[in-house]
Design a protein around this motif. Structure first.
Motif, mmCIF file in Angstrom:
data_model
loop_
_atom_site.group_PDB
_atom_site.id
_atom_site.type_symbol
_atom_site.label_atom_id
_atom_site.label_comp_id
_atom_site.label_asym_id
_atom_site.label_seq_id
_atom_site.Cartn_x
_atom_site.Cartn_y
_atom_site.Cartn_z
ATOM 1 N N LEU A 10 0.830 -1.208 0.000
ATOM 2 C CA LEU A 10 0.000 0.000 0.000
ATOM 3 C C LEU A 10 0.862 1.255 0.000
ATOM 4 O O LEU A 10 0.580 2.213 -0.738
ATOM 5 C CB LEU A 10 -0.921 -0.013 1.214
ATOM 6 N N PHE A 11 1.911 1.245 0.806
ATOM 7 C CA PHE A 11 2.824 2.402 0.840
ATOM 8 C C PHE A 11 3.490 2.587 -0.515
ATOM 9 O O PHE A 11 3.635 3.721 -1.004
ATOM 10 C CB PHE A 11 3.871 2.200 1.936
ATOM 11 N N LEU A 12 3.901 1.487 -1.148
ATOM 12 C CA LEU A 12 4.527 1.573 -2.464
ATOM 13 C C LEU A 12 3.545 2.118 -3.504
ATOM 14 O O LEU A 12 3.917 2.944 -4.355
ATOM 15 C CB LEU A 12 5.039 0.195 -2.883
ATOM 16 N N SER A 13 2.288 1.659 -3.441
ATOM 17 C CA SER A 13 1.270 2.152 -4.377
ATOM 18 C C SER A 13 1.056 3.649 -4.218
ATOM 19 O O SER A 13 0.975 4.389 -5.214
ATOM 20 C CB SER A 13 -0.049 1.406 -4.162
ATOM 21 N N LEU A 14 0.962 4.118 -2.971
ATOM 22 C CA LEU A 14 0.778 5.557 -2.731
ATOM 23 C C LEU A 14 1.988 6.355 -3.191
ATOM 24 O O LEU A 14 1.847 7.438 -3.767
ATOM 25 C CB LEU A 14 0.530 5.802 -1.243
ATOM 26 N N LEU A 15 3.170 5.817 -2.941
ATOM 27 C CA LEU A 15 4.401 6.510 -3.306
ATOM 28 C C LEU A 15 4.507 6.694 -4.811
ATOM 29 O O LEU A 15 5.066 7.688 -5.288
ATOM 30 C CB LEU A 15 5.599 5.720 -2.778
ATOM 31 N N ILE A 21 -8.984 8.718 -0.410
ATOM 32 C CA ILE A 21 -9.063 8.182 0.946
ATOM 33 C C ILE A 21 -10.211 7.181 1.056
ATOM 34 O O ILE A 21 -10.095 6.145 1.715
ATOM 35 C CB ILE A 21 -9.232 9.333 1.960
ATOM 36 N N THR A 22 -11.329 7.489 0.411
ATOM 37 C CA THR A 22 -12.444 6.534 0.400
ATOM 38 C C THR A 22 -12.014 5.209 -0.219
ATOM 39 O O THR A 22 -12.339 4.128 0.294
ATOM 40 C CB THR A 22 -13.621 7.121 -0.395
ATOM 41 N N LEU A 23 -11.281 5.279 -1.311
ATOM 42 C CA LEU A 23 -10.782 4.070 -1.962
ATOM 43 C C LEU A 23 -9.825 3.310 -1.052
ATOM 44 O O LEU A 23 -9.867 2.078 -0.973
ATOM 45 C CB LEU A 23 -10.087 4.443 -3.271
ATOM 46 N N LEU A 24 -8.974 4.032 -0.336
ATOM 47 C CA LEU A 24 -8.020 3.384 0.558
ATOM 48 C C LEU A 24 -8.722 2.693 1.721
ATOM 49 O O LEU A 24 -8.271 1.643 2.203
ATOM 50 C CB LEU A 24 -7.022 4.410 1.098
ATOM 51 N N GLY A 25 -9.839 3.266 2.184
ATOM 52 C CA GLY A 25 -10.584 2.634 3.269
ATOM 53 C C GLY A 25 -11.099 1.265 2.890
ATOM 54 O O GLY A 25 -11.091 0.329 3.707
ATOM 55 N N PHE A 26 -11.536 1.112 1.645
ATOM 56 C CA PHE A 26 -12.016 -0.186 1.180
ATOM 57 C C PHE A 26 -10.875 -1.114 0.758
ATOM 58 O O PHE A 26 -11.071 -2.324 0.641
ATOM 59 C CB PHE A 26 -12.982 -0.003 0.011
ATOM 60 N N SER A 27 -9.694 -0.546 0.491
ATOM 61 C CA SER A 27 -8.589 -1.369 0.012
ATOM 62 C C SER A 27 -7.915 -2.144 1.131
ATOM 63 O O SER A 27 -7.172 -3.091 0.855
ATOM 64 C CB SER A 27 -7.542 -0.487 -0.681
ATOM 65 N N LEU A 28 -8.169 -1.773 2.394
ATOM 66 C CA LEU A 28 -7.527 -2.460 3.516
ATOM 67 C C LEU A 28 -7.868 -3.947 3.552
ATOM 68 O O LEU A 28 -6.968 -4.792 3.563
ATOM 69 C CB LEU A 28 -7.886 -1.766 4.831
ATOM 70 N N PRO A 29 -9.146 -4.336 3.577
ATOM 71 C CA PRO A 29 -9.442 -5.780 3.532
ATOM 72 C C PRO A 29 -9.120 -6.404 2.186
ATOM 73 O O PRO A 29 -8.803 -7.588 2.100
ATOM 74 C CB PRO A 29 -10.936 -5.843 3.836
ATOM 75 N N THR A 30 -9.211 -5.599 1.108
ATOM 76 C CA THR A 30 -8.903 -6.130 -0.220
ATOM 77 C C THR A 30 -7.454 -6.558 -0.317
ATOM 78 O O THR A 30 -7.126 -7.553 -0.977
ATOM 79 C CB THR A 30 -9.210 -5.069 -1.299
ATOM 80 N N LEU A 31 -6.553 -5.831 0.349
ATOM 81 C CA LEU A 31 -5.149 -6.197 0.334
ATOM 82 C C LEU A 31 -4.928 -7.557 0.983
ATOM 83 O O LEU A 31 -4.093 -8.339 0.538
ATOM 84 C CB LEU A 31 -4.324 -5.133 1.057
ATOM 85 N N PHE A 32 -5.705 -7.845 2.031
ATOM 86 C CA PHE A 32 -5.558 -9.134 2.697
ATOM 87 C C PHE A 32 -6.112 -10.263 1.849
ATOM 88 O O PHE A 32 -5.471 -11.285 1.639
ATOM 89 C CB PHE A 32 -6.259 -9.104 4.055
ATOM 90 N N SER A 33 -7.344 -10.090 1.369
ATOM 91 C CA SER A 33 -7.966 -11.144 0.583
ATOM 92 C C SER A 33 -7.360 -11.242 -0.811
ATOM 93 O O SER A 33 -7.274 -12.330 -1.388
ATOM 94 C CB SER A 33 -9.470 -10.902 0.473
ATOM 95 N N GLY A 34 -6.930 -10.106 -1.373
ATOM 96 C CA GLY A 34 -6.375 -10.118 -2.716
ATOM 97 C C GLY A 34 -4.962 -10.651 -2.783
ATOM 98 O O GLY A 34 -4.444 -10.912 -3.879
#
Length: 323
Positions: free
Chosen positions: A109-114, A249-262
């Motif tokens: 996630l940090f790499l994607s934001l960077l 930020i809205t997208l990042l809020g939903f991406s938290l569980p997506t990172l785990f399952s994805g």
């Protein structure tokens, strides 16, 4: 309303949501085809009495509503049951794998934001330039290329052809490194899966940032700020970027569980000992207690991500208040 009261109110509101999610998940797994104890019954030496004892030990001989209330009561006490295949408490298994997946998920996630936010901002401010077209091509590649195919390319090139990086596991097998070489070894094993997750996720995030910035820089208050003689960097990075980050930020809020399952496919391909790989194995083995625990954990992550996103809104937009 101050931040502390707002967080407490939101946490109380999440309790009935979690209970509803638990009912839905338990119902789905209860009516799923197949017997979760089928692999244990495959032993031809097992007697009917032993089979009955197994059914009673896991509570599968009781009505569904009794099983659910027992599971909910134990879950509220921190007991998510016991894995059928691994023969360990579900909470212990999640704790063991959770931090490994956390490292991979938040690192990517940090790499994607960077990568995504600077490229998205520059592409918006230099619309239809060569940089904008190059960024668009990068974003489309990140969105279109399947993560497993990208992972295969990275393994083939950096792991097999150049032999620069390890392609499996979280650490070198059979070798115990002292500090700080153990951290360096783990970081080397993390580079390839982190790069695959981070680069594929940066594509969609960059497009969101670019489209949001294009919409914001056309607003009247941006033209007013420029008319006042403010420097272009101040206009873009102080006034425009803060408002453009709200949908991100809205997208990042939903991406938290997506990172785990994805991360399931990536963890399998790189033999990464995380929750995604454990979740995949639990589906194959019909380990329903472990699946329930993992999915409840992901549901909690989803609600936590939404809460963090709502709190973050006030930091990028001073007009937002907690009320």
């Amino acid at each position: 309303m101050d931040l502390g009261k707002y967080i407490i109110r939101r946490l109380i509101q999440q309790i009935p949501i979690l209970i509803g999610v638990s009912i839905l998940l338990f119902t789905i797994f209860h009516f799923a085809p197949g017997n979760p104890l089928a692999s244990l019954f495959s032993d031809p030496n097992m007697t009917p009495e032993q089979i009955q004892q197994l059914q009673e030990a896991y509570g599968f001989d009781r009505p569904a509503y009794e099983q659910y209330f027992d599971w909910l009561t134990n879950m509220l006490r921190g007991n998510f049951g016991r894995s059928i295949q691994l023969r360990q408490p579900v909470s212990v298994l999640i704790q063991e794998r959770m931090w490994t997946t956390f490292q991979l998920a938040f690192g990517s996630l940090f790499l994607s934001l960077l990568i995504a936010i600077p490229i998205g901002v520059i592409s918006a401010t230099k619309q239809y330039s060569i940089f904008d077209y190059a960024g668009t091509i990068f974003a489309l590649m990140g969105i279109s290329i399947p993560s497993f195919f990208f992972a295969l390319l990275m393994i083939r090139f950096f792991g097999i052809h150049l032999k620069w990086l390890p392609i499996s596991g979280a650490q070198s097998p059979g070798i115990i490194y002292a500090f700080p070489y153990n951290i360096i070894d783990r970081a080397r094993h993390m580079i390839l899966p982190l790069a695959v997750l981070g680069l594929t996720g940066a594509g969609s995030l960059m497009r969101y940032t670019r489209s949001s910035m294009l919409e914001v820089i056309r607003q009247d208050y941006i033209r007013t700020a420029r008319a006042k003689g403010l420097k272009e960097k101040v206009v873009i990075y102080k006034h425009a970027l803060r408002n453009a980050l709200i949908p991100v930020i809205t997208l990042l809020g939903f991406s938290l569980p997506t990172l785990f399952s994805g991360a399931v496919i990536i963890e399998i391909m790189f033999v990464w000992p995380g929750m995604g790989r454990m979740q995949f194995n639990s589906v194959i083995q019909r380990d329903y207690p472990l699946l329930l625990g993992i999915n409840m954990f992901l549901a909690l992550l989803t609600l936590t991500g939404n809460l963090l996103a709502d709190i973050s809104y006030a930091f990028v937009d001073p007009r937002i208040r907690y009320d």
